[in-house]
Design a protein around this motif. Structure first.
Motif, PDB file in Angstrom:
ATOM      1  N   LYS A  70       0.824  -1.199   0.000  1.00 26.58           N
ATOM      2  CA  LYS A  70       0.000   0.000   0.000  1.00 26.58           C
ATOM      3  C   LYS A  70       0.866   1.259   0.000  1.00 26.58           C
ATOM      4  CE  LYS A  70      -3.628  -2.199   2.804  1.00 26.58           C
ATOM      5  NZ  LYS A  70      -4.386  -2.088   4.078  1.00 26.58           N
ATOM      6  N   GLU A  72       0.461   3.585   2.054  1.00 26.32           N
ATOM      7  CA  GLU A  72       0.765   3.791   3.475  1.00 26.32           C
ATOM      8  C   GLU A  72       1.982   2.982   3.917  1.00 26.32           C
ATOM      9  OE1 GLU A  72      -2.183   3.310   2.146  1.00 26.32           O
ATOM     10  OE2 GLU A  72      -3.827   4.110   3.379  1.00 26.32           O
ATOM     11  N   ASP A  73       2.151   1.782   3.351  1.00 26.17           N
ATOM     12  CA  ASP A  73       3.320   0.964   3.694  1.00 26.17           C
ATOM     13  C   ASP A  73       4.605   1.677   3.286  1.00 26.17           C
ATOM     14  OD1 ASP A  73       1.761  -1.139   4.692  1.00 26.17           O
ATOM     15  OD2 ASP A  73       1.518  -2.014   2.704  1.00 26.17           O
ATOM     16  N   LEU A  75       5.041   4.941   2.888  1.00 20.73           N
ATOM     17  CA  LEU A  75       5.237   6.117   3.743  1.00 20.73           C
ATOM     18  C   LEU A  75       5.755   5.720   5.123  1.00 20.73           C
ATOM     19  CD1 LEU A  75       2.137   8.312   2.836  1.00 20.73           C
ATOM     20  CD2 LEU A  75       4.541   9.006   2.675  1.00 20.73           C
ATOM     21  N   LYS A  76       5.178   4.667   5.698  1.00 21.61           N
ATOM     22  CA  LYS A  76       5.644   4.217   7.006  1.00 21.61           C
ATOM     23  C   LYS A  76       7.105   3.781   6.928  1.00 21.61           C
ATOM     24  CE  LYS A  76       1.135   2.717   8.760  1.00 21.61           C
ATOM     25  NZ  LYS A  76       0.290   1.554   9.139  1.00 21.61           N
ATOM     26  N   SER A 160      -4.430   4.413  -2.134  1.00 21.48           N
ATOM     27  CA  SER A 160      -5.500   4.775  -1.208  1.00 21.48           C
ATOM     28  C   SER A 160      -6.173   6.068  -1.646  1.00 21.48           C
ATOM     29  CB  SER A 160      -4.941   4.946   0.207  1.00 21.48           C
ATOM     30  OG  SER A 160      -4.327   3.749   0.643  1.00 21.48           O
ATOM     31  N   PHE A 163      -5.486   9.243   3.224  1.00 21.04           N
ATOM     32  CA  PHE A 163      -4.773   8.712   4.388  1.00 21.04           C
ATOM     33  C   PHE A 163      -4.489   9.857   5.355  1.00 21.04           C
ATOM     34  CE2 PHE A 163      -1.425   9.707   1.268  1.00 21.04           C
ATOM     35  CZ  PHE A 163      -0.622  10.572   2.008  1.00 21.04           C
ATOM     36  N   ASP A 164      -4.252   9.483   6.601  1.00 22.46           N
ATOM     37  CA  ASP A 164      -3.915  10.450   7.648  1.00 22.46           C
ATOM     38  C   ASP A 164      -2.408  10.395   7.868  1.00 22.46           C
ATOM     39  OD1 ASP A 164      -3.584  12.013   9.934  1.00 22.46           O
ATOM     40  OD2 ASP A 164      -5.475  11.331  10.824  1.00 22.46           O
ATOM     41  N   LEU A 165      -1.735  11.505   7.624  1.00 19.47           N
ATOM     42  CA  LEU A 165      -0.275  11.536   7.726  1.00 19.47           C
ATOM     43  C   LEU A 165       0.186  11.253   9.149  1.00 19.47           C
ATOM     44  CD1 LEU A 165       2.186  12.006   5.933  1.00 19.47           C
ATOM     45  CD2 LEU A 165       2.109  14.426   6.528  1.00 19.47           C
ATOM     46  N   ASP A 167      -0.704   8.936  10.956  1.00 20.07           N
ATOM     47  CA  ASP A 167      -0.549   7.495  11.134  1.00 20.07           C
ATOM     48  C   ASP A 167       0.817   7.012  10.669  1.00 20.07           C
ATOM     49  OD1 ASP A 167      -3.152   7.402  12.065  1.00 20.07           O
ATOM     50  OD2 ASP A 167      -4.003   6.869  10.118  1.00 20.07           O
ATOM     51  N   MET A 168       1.554   7.861   9.955  1.00 20.96           N
ATOM     52  CA  MET A 168       2.847   7.466   9.388  1.00 20.96           C
ATOM     53  C   MET A 168       4.029   8.037  10.178  1.00 20.96           C
ATOM     54  SD  MET A 168       1.106   6.213   6.885  1.00 20.96           S
ATOM     55  CE  MET A 168      -0.545   6.583   6.286  1.00 20.96           C
TER      56      MET A 168
END
Length: 249
Positions: A70, A72-73, A75-76, A160, A163-165, A167-168
């Motif tokens: 994802k 998000e993956d 970004l994390k 996505s 997303f909420d930044l 969360d990263m």
């Protein structure tokens, strides 16, 4: 340049119109793993380059059953604390530090570049039936020459809608509560090398009746599209290259 002159013509503090929309400032903290001494510096980014992976760490999972990678993956992974080799200026004994990140200035528009292109080494000598390893160990012969090649990672990426930044990565408290980014555009690369192929794009725009609509652009052709098609189409998941997210106020 002309843009900069226009922005600063009224005598206001010198700014850059591009930075006003795309600039991200990241505070980097380097902590000595021996004595705990911390030193900070600041980095500026106008886009973030994030990894494209297939969850290679999930060794117990079959490749086909691994979850899709994802946005998000990526970004994390970009903001994940990392271990670096560095000397400590205080204790003089430390040889490694932990790097941690905090965003102190977020952009109005966040550009994400998916790392689709990978640089690899390839031997220039064709192997024979009695090939010798390319380490120069054969007496009297130098190592085989190596060339650098660029290949494309076509692994699918699940894009996505938003997303909420937070969360990263940690955001500075001065930035307030606004941290949700919504997808505005995707640029696709069709091809196998960075110097060849074809680019298309999907973007949201305001229609004549004032409603948001998604449109697919391919050279001079613009056709109505749907967000669901953009997100769920397997081909789009493999060709996505640049993503534009805008901050929701």
């Amino acid at each position: 340049d002309e843009v900069e002159k226009e922005v600063t013509s009224d005598g206001a503090e010198k700014t850059n119109a591009t930075d006003d929309f795309f600039r991200t400032d990241i505070q980097v903290c380097l902590k000595c793993n021996s004595c705990g001494y911390e030193r900070t510096m600041q980095e500026m980014h106008r886009h973030l380059s994030i990894e494209v992976d297939r969850h290679e760490k999930l060794e117990d999972e079959e490749e086909d059953s691994r979850p899709l990678w994802k946005v998000e993956d990526g970004l994390k992974n970009f903001f994940l604390p990392t271990q670096l080799e560095a000397s400590c200026e205080k204790c003089k004994e430390g040889t490694s530090v932990t790097r941690e990140n905090k965003i102190v200035s977020r952009p109005k528009a966040l550009i994400l570049q998916l790392k689709r292109f990978v640089v690899r080494e390839r031997s220039q000598i064709k192997r024979s039936n009695s090939a010798v390893p390319n380490n120069g160990s054969e007496e009297g012969k130098p190592p085989a020459p190596v060339e650098m090649i660029i290949s494309k990672n076509k692994d699918p990426v699940l894009i996505s809608e938003d997303f909420d930044l937070r969360d990263m990565v940690e955001l500075d408290t001065s930035l307030g509560k606004d941290s949700v980014y919504k997808l505005s555009s995707v640029v696709h690369h069709h091809g196998v090398t960075p110097s060849s192929g074809h680019y298309t794009a999907d973007a949201i725009r305001t229609s004549l009746d004032g409603e948001p609509e998604w449109v697919s652009f391919d050279d001079g052709q613009a056709l109505p599209s749907k967000l669901s098609k953009l997100l769920k189409n397997p081909k789009n998941q493999r060709t996505s290259y640049l993503l534009l997210y805008t901050l929701e106020a």
